[in-house]
Scaffold this motif. Structure first.
Motif, mmCIF file in Angstrom:
data_model
loop_
_atom_site.group_PDB
_atom_site.id
_atom_site.type_symbol
_atom_site.label_atom_id
_atom_site.label_comp_id
_atom_site.label_asym_id
_atom_site.label_seq_id
_atom_site.Cartn_x
_atom_site.Cartn_y
_atom_site.Cartn_z
ATOM 1 N N GLU A 1 41.070 34.217 26.503
ATOM 2 C CA GLU A 1 40.621 32.833 26.298
ATOM 3 C C GLU A 1 41.177 31.912 27.386
ATOM 4 O O GLU A 1 40.459 31.083 27.949
ATOM 5 C CB GLU A 1 41.052 32.349 24.918
ATOM 6 N N SER A 2 42.453 32.081 27.703
ATOM 7 C CA SER A 2 43.060 31.266 28.756
ATOM 8 C C SER A 2 42.460 31.617 30.113
ATOM 9 O O SER A 2 42.224 30.738 30.949
ATOM 10 C CB SER A 2 44.576 31.476 28.786
ATOM 11 N N ALA A 3 42.206 32.898 30.330
ATOM 12 C CA ALA A 3 41.613 33.328 31.602
ATOM 13 C C ALA A 3 40.236 32.688 31.793
ATOM 14 O O ALA A 3 39.908 32.207 32.887
ATOM 15 C CB ALA A 3 41.506 34.850 31.641
ATOM 16 N N ALA A 4 39.436 32.647 30.732
ATOM 17 C CA ALA A 4 38.097 32.049 30.820
ATOM 18 C C ALA A 4 38.185 30.556 31.127
ATOM 19 O O ALA A 4 37.437 30.027 31.953
ATOM 20 C CB ALA A 4 37.343 32.284 29.517
ATOM 21 N N ALA A 5 39.129 29.869 30.473
ATOM 22 C CA ALA A 5 39.273 28.430 30.693
ATOM 23 C C ALA A 5 39.724 28.135 32.120
ATOM 24 O O ALA A 5 39.203 27.217 32.767
ATOM 25 C CB ALA A 5 40.281 27.856 29.691
ATOM 26 N N LEU A 6 40.685 28.916 32.614
ATOM 27 C CA LEU A 6 41.182 28.673 33.973
ATOM 28 C C LEU A 6 40.163 29.084 35.030
ATOM 29 O O LEU A 6 40.180 28.557 36.136
ATOM 30 C CB LEU A 6 42.489 29.420 34.204
ATOM 31 N N THR A 7 39.277 29.992 34.700
ATOM 32 C CA THR A 7 38.284 30.445 35.672
ATOM 33 C C THR A 7 37.188 29.418 35.896
ATOM 34 O O THR A 7 36.812 29.139 37.037
ATOM 35 C CB THR A 7 37.662 31.780 35.221
ATOM 36 N N SER A 8 36.683 28.830 34.824
ATOM 37 C CA SER A 8 35.483 27.999 34.968
ATOM 38 C C SER A 8 35.616 26.560 34.488
ATOM 39 O O SER A 8 34.687 25.773 34.669
ATOM 40 C CB SER A 8 34.314 28.644 34.226
ATOM 41 N N GLU A 9 36.774 26.198 33.899
ATOM 42 C CA GLU A 9 36.879 24.859 33.321
ATOM 43 C C GLU A 9 37.934 23.966 33.966
ATOM 44 O O GLU A 9 37.798 22.745 33.938
ATOM 45 C CB GLU A 9 37.207 24.969 31.823
ATOM 46 N N ARG A 10 39.000 24.552 34.525
ATOM 47 C CA ARG A 10 40.126 23.730 34.959
ATOM 48 C C ARG A 10 40.364 23.835 36.459
ATOM 49 O O ARG A 10 40.151 24.880 37.082
ATOM 50 C CB ARG A 10 41.408 24.123 34.217
ATOM 51 N N ASP A 11 40.825 22.725 37.044
ATOM 52 C CA ASP A 11 41.150 22.655 38.466
ATOM 53 C C ASP A 11 42.560 23.207 38.670
ATOM 54 O O ASP A 11 43.552 22.510 38.428
ATOM 55 C CB ASP A 11 41.071 21.202 38.934
ATOM 56 N N ILE A 12 42.658 24.440 39.124
ATOM 57 C CA ILE A 12 43.960 25.108 39.221
ATOM 58 C C ILE A 12 44.495 25.149 40.657
ATOM 59 O O ILE A 12 45.515 25.801 40.911
ATOM 60 C CB ILE A 12 43.899 26.544 38.654
ATOM 61 N N THR A 13 43.841 24.441 41.580
ATOM 62 C CA THR A 13 44.303 24.468 42.969
ATOM 63 C C THR A 13 44.860 23.129 43.440
ATOM 64 O O THR A 13 45.384 23.047 44.551
ATOM 65 C CB THR A 13 43.169 24.890 43.920
ATOM 66 N N THR A 14 44.741 22.083 42.639
ATOM 67 C CA THR A 14 45.192 20.758 43.052
ATOM 68 C C THR A 14 46.512 20.421 42.372
ATOM 69 O O THR A 14 46.582 20.313 41.145
ATOM 70 C CB THR A 14 44.143 19.685 42.692
ATOM 71 N N LEU A 15 47.540 20.238 43.170
ATOM 72 C CA LEU A 15 48.857 19.875 42.653
ATOM 73 C C LEU A 15 49.080 18.391 42.890
ATOM 74 O O LEU A 15 49.073 17.929 44.029
ATOM 75 C CB LEU A 15 49.953 20.691 43.342
ATOM 76 N N THR A 16 49.259 17.640 41.805
ATOM 77 C CA THR A 16 49.439 16.199 41.883
ATOM 78 C C THR A 16 50.791 15.802 41.315
ATOM 79 O O THR A 16 51.442 16.576 40.601
ATOM 80 C CB THR A 16 48.345 15.470 41.094
ATOM 81 N N ALA A 17 51.186 14.561 41.623
ATOM 82 C CA ALA A 17 52.441 14.040 41.065
ATOM 83 C C ALA A 17 52.386 14.031 39.545
ATOM 84 O O ALA A 17 53.386 14.330 38.871
ATOM 85 C CB ALA A 17 52.700 12.638 41.609
ATOM 86 N N LYS A 18 51.239 13.713 38.985
ATOM 87 C CA LYS A 18 51.105 13.679 37.526
ATOM 88 C C LYS A 18 51.324 15.063 36.922
ATOM 89 O O LYS A 18 51.964 15.195 35.869
ATOM 90 C CB LYS A 18 49.719 13.151 37.138
ATOM 91 N N LEU A 19 50.802 16.087 37.578
ATOM 92 C CA LEU A 19 50.968 17.431 37.046
ATOM 93 C C LEU A 19 52.450 17.821 37.031
ATOM 94 O O LEU A 19 52.936 18.410 36.064
ATOM 95 C CB LEU A 19 50.160 18.426 37.872
ATOM 96 N N VAL A 20 53.174 17.461 38.095
ATOM 97 C CA VAL A 20 54.613 17.744 38.150
ATOM 98 C C VAL A 20 55.326 17.026 37.006
ATOM 99 O O VAL A 20 56.165 17.599 36.298
ATOM 100 C CB VAL A 20 55.200 17.329 39.503
ATOM 101 N N GLN A 21 54.981 15.758 36.806
ATOM 102 C CA GLN A 21 55.621 14.976 35.748
ATOM 103 C C GLN A 21 55.267 15.522 34.366
ATOM 104 O O GLN A 21 56.131 15.606 33.478
ATOM 105 C CB GLN A 21 55.196 13.510 35.883
ATOM 106 N N ASP A 22 54.027 15.918 34.171
ATOM 107 C CA ASP A 22 53.603 16.467 32.873
ATOM 108 C C ASP A 22 54.308 17.798 32.587
ATOM 109 O O ASP A 22 54.728 18.059 31.447
ATOM 110 C CB ASP A 22 52.086 16.671 32.852
ATOM 111 N N TYR A 23 54.443 18.634 33.603
ATOM 112 C CA TYR A 23 55.101 19.922 33.426
ATOM 113 C C TYR A 23 56.583 19.727 33.113
ATOM 114 O O TYR A 23 57.150 20.429 32.263
ATOM 115 C CB TYR A 23 54.909 20.770 34.682
ATOM 116 N N ALA A 24 57.205 18.747 33.779
ATOM 117 C CA ALA A 24 58.612 18.448 33.498
ATOM 118 C C ALA A 24 58.785 17.986 32.055
ATOM 119 O O ALA A 24 59.712 18.405 31.355
ATOM 120 C CB ALA A 24 59.120 17.387 34.472
ATOM 121 N N GLY A 25 57.903 17.117 31.589
ATOM 122 C CA GLY A 25 57.985 16.629 30.219
ATOM 123 C C GLY A 25 57.715 17.713 29.204
ATOM 124 O O GLY A 25 58.330 17.754 28.122
#
Length: 582
Positions: free
Chosen positions: A296-320
């Protein structure tokens, strides 16, 4: 001859009375009818009877929806907002910043600004003259104007939504009254933009109409079958390299079969492709999050989510999300965070700070996967139910890891003739051939920036357009990177193309680019402009487009940079300098 006056069949009289009145009124003169009207009014007055007064027309609330667009998203939102506003009773209009006058905004009453940011905090090309005027010291006061700003941007850029932020602050500084806080939208803008617009219209709707709530679909127009939300699955009919095996910029010619799609496009339009992420990268992310083998996660990451763009928000969200102290320190240190973000992707973050996540947590870190857009390299007058693209494979190494472009990597390495890809057309009405087939055109482009010009030339050949066509094309090496060389040579022989100038940057010790050609041929360029030529620019926005603009300003203004910029702005405003840059 005067037309006879007759009563409508719906008049409050019996049919025989209407017929009798028609005989009298129909043959009466203007004087006789006026006397009769006065006589009847006098009888009513003497009896103390008066016709019920008619309600005075209510003045509609004025609303101007001002948009700044590069790819058409702001313009589409503005059109949808106008339709919604009109249904709510507003006197609404849309206004392109390219056609706007700042002084006239003072009397607009209510202003909704929908502004896109392009590249590193720049206004869209057509909006640039208005933006500079708004920011200048000579901009007029806008007291009495109510406004709200909706910003569109891409959070992968440091200057996210910068143009919207600047316009929002500037309107307030000029005395306009903000009716709602600005909203900044990322690439998945549709839902937040729709909510913001509905909220603004609700705030501005007169009290008598406040109870009416009207749903507007911001995603598709009436009769639209294929769209971004419902793409067409197209088969790849042709897939072959355009560059030689020794090229440093591997580029492919792709032909999509659109049979049965109902898709139509014009030269200058773009084709949207729904991406599929690299399965190797997907598996790496799942391993880093402790989710190996989760379908299920593989399908979502393949066709639904942007997994190549690293942003400041993503860093902050992952830290939280993880509570990692070292990660939190990185997220809070602007300089350290900028250094880490440079050249890295989310996989680097998850591997540097590994934590076990749930599928929902991992998916929630990433924004939706946006489509990628490519200039169509064909004219339907020539190819029918097909669309051609020129796609350069993006492949590079950074932070010790090999990287691939999302769609270019997919097309180059994981799709071949016979495979299918989900596609849709996105119109680009501001990058079209002149309506007059006799108008001369000058096409400036580098690399895959040649794509729309192939469409232009196919179209001009198919229609027999007589206007002069001049191509200025640049790439790295003549032997390996002259895209569509044989077709271009044929068009030059047949007269479809009357002139070509080339700039291959690495064929000589000193690099030569398209802006150098422009400067060398400045007299010929000015002569074409004097004939009414339309200029086009397609290709890289960061370097080439800036250098071309600077060269054009110098050509048009000489040593007077201000005059050169004014001349270039005049061409933009007249629709004679059009850009499709990326």
């Amino acid at each position: 001859m005067t037309k006879s006056a007759t009563l409508p069949r719906t008049a409050p009289f019996a049919p025989e009375d209407i017929a009798a009145l028609d005989r009298v009124i129909g043959s009466a003169s203007t004087v006789q009818r006026a006397w009769l009207a006065g006589f009847l009014a006098g009888i009513d007055a003497a009896k103390g009877e008066h016709a019920a007064p008619q309600a005075a027309p209510v003045a509609k609330t004025k609303l101007t929806i001002l948009y700044a667009t590069e790819s058409g998203n702001s313009e589409a939102l503005a059109g949808a907002a106008k339709r919604d506003a009109q249904k709510r009773g507003f006197a609404a209009r849309t206004l392109d910043m390219a056609d706007a006058n700042i002084a006239a905004l003072k009397d607009a009453g209510n202003l909704l600004v929908i502004a896109a940011t392009w590249g590193e905090g720049e206004p869209p090309q057509r909006a640039a003259p208005f933006y500079r005027a708004l920011m200048s010291n000579s901009a007029p006061k806008l007291d009495g104007l109510n406004f709200a700003v909706l910003s569109l941007g891409d959070s992968s850029y440091a200057q996210f939504c910068e143009i919207g932020k600047q316009i929002d602050a500037r309107l307030e500084a000029l005395g306009a009254a903000r009716v709602a806080e600005r909203v900044d939208c990322d690439l998945d803008y549709e839902a937040p933009a729709g909510s913001f617009i509905a909220d603004i219209l609700g705030k501005l709707t007169p009290p008598d109409d406040a109870g009416s709530v009207i749903h507007v679909d911001f995603h598709r127009t009436a009769g639209e079958a294929v769209s971004k939300s419902a793409p067409f699955t197209a088969e790849i009919a042709e897939h072959h390299p355009l560059t030689s095996s020794r090229s440093e910029s591997e580029t492919f010619h792709i032909e999509f079969d659109l049979t049965g799609s109902g898709l139509a496009y014009e030269p200058g339009d773009t084709l949207g492709i729904a991406p599929q992420n690299d399965p190797v990268l997907v598996e790496s992310l799942l391993r880093a999050a402790g989710l190996d083998g989760d379908p299920e996660s593989a399908a979502a990451l393949t066709s639904e989510r942007d997994i190549t763009t690293l942003t400041a928000k993503l860093v902050q969200d992952y830290a939280g999300l993880t509570g990692d102290a070292k990660l939190a320190a990185l997220a809070d240190d602007d300089a350290a965070r900028r250094d880490f973000l440079a050249g890295r992707q989310p996989i680097d973050l998850l591997e540097a700070f590994p934590h076990k996540l749930t599928g929902a947590q991992l998916k929630g870190l990433f924004r939706p996967l946006p489509p990628r857009y490519y200039s169509i390299a064909s004219s339907q007058k020539s190819v029918g139910e097909a669309a051609h693209l020129a796609i350069a494979k993006v492949a590079y190494e950074s932070a010790g890891r090999a990287r691939l472009g999302v769609v270019s990597g997919m097309i180059a390495e994981r799709r071949a003739t016979g495979a299918t890809v989900d596609v849709f057309v996105k119109p680009n009405p501001h990058f079209r051939l002149p309506a007059d087939p006799h108008a001369p055109i000058v096409m400036i482009g580098a690399g895959t920036g040649i794509a729309p010009y192939r469409a232009f030339l196919q179209d001009r050949e198919a229609t027999g357009a007589a206007g002069k066509s001049w191509l200025i094309f640049g790439h790295r090496r003549f032997l390996h990177d002259f895209l569509y060389q044989l077709e271009i040579q044929d068009w030059l022989k047949s007269g479809v193309l009357d002139r070509i100038d080339l700039a291959f940057s690495r064929d000589q010790p000193e690099k030569r680019y398209v802006q150098h050609v422009l400067w060398d041929q400045r007299d010929a360029l000015k002569a074409r402009l004097a004939e009414g030529a339309v200029l086009y620019l397609c290709g890289d926005a960061k370097a080439m487009a800036r250098d071309v603009d600077a060269t054009l300003t110098r050509i048009l203004g000489g040593d007077d940079a201000e005059r050169g910029q004014a001349e270039l702005d005049a061409l933009i405003s007249a629709g004679r300098y059009k850009k499709d840059v990326y």
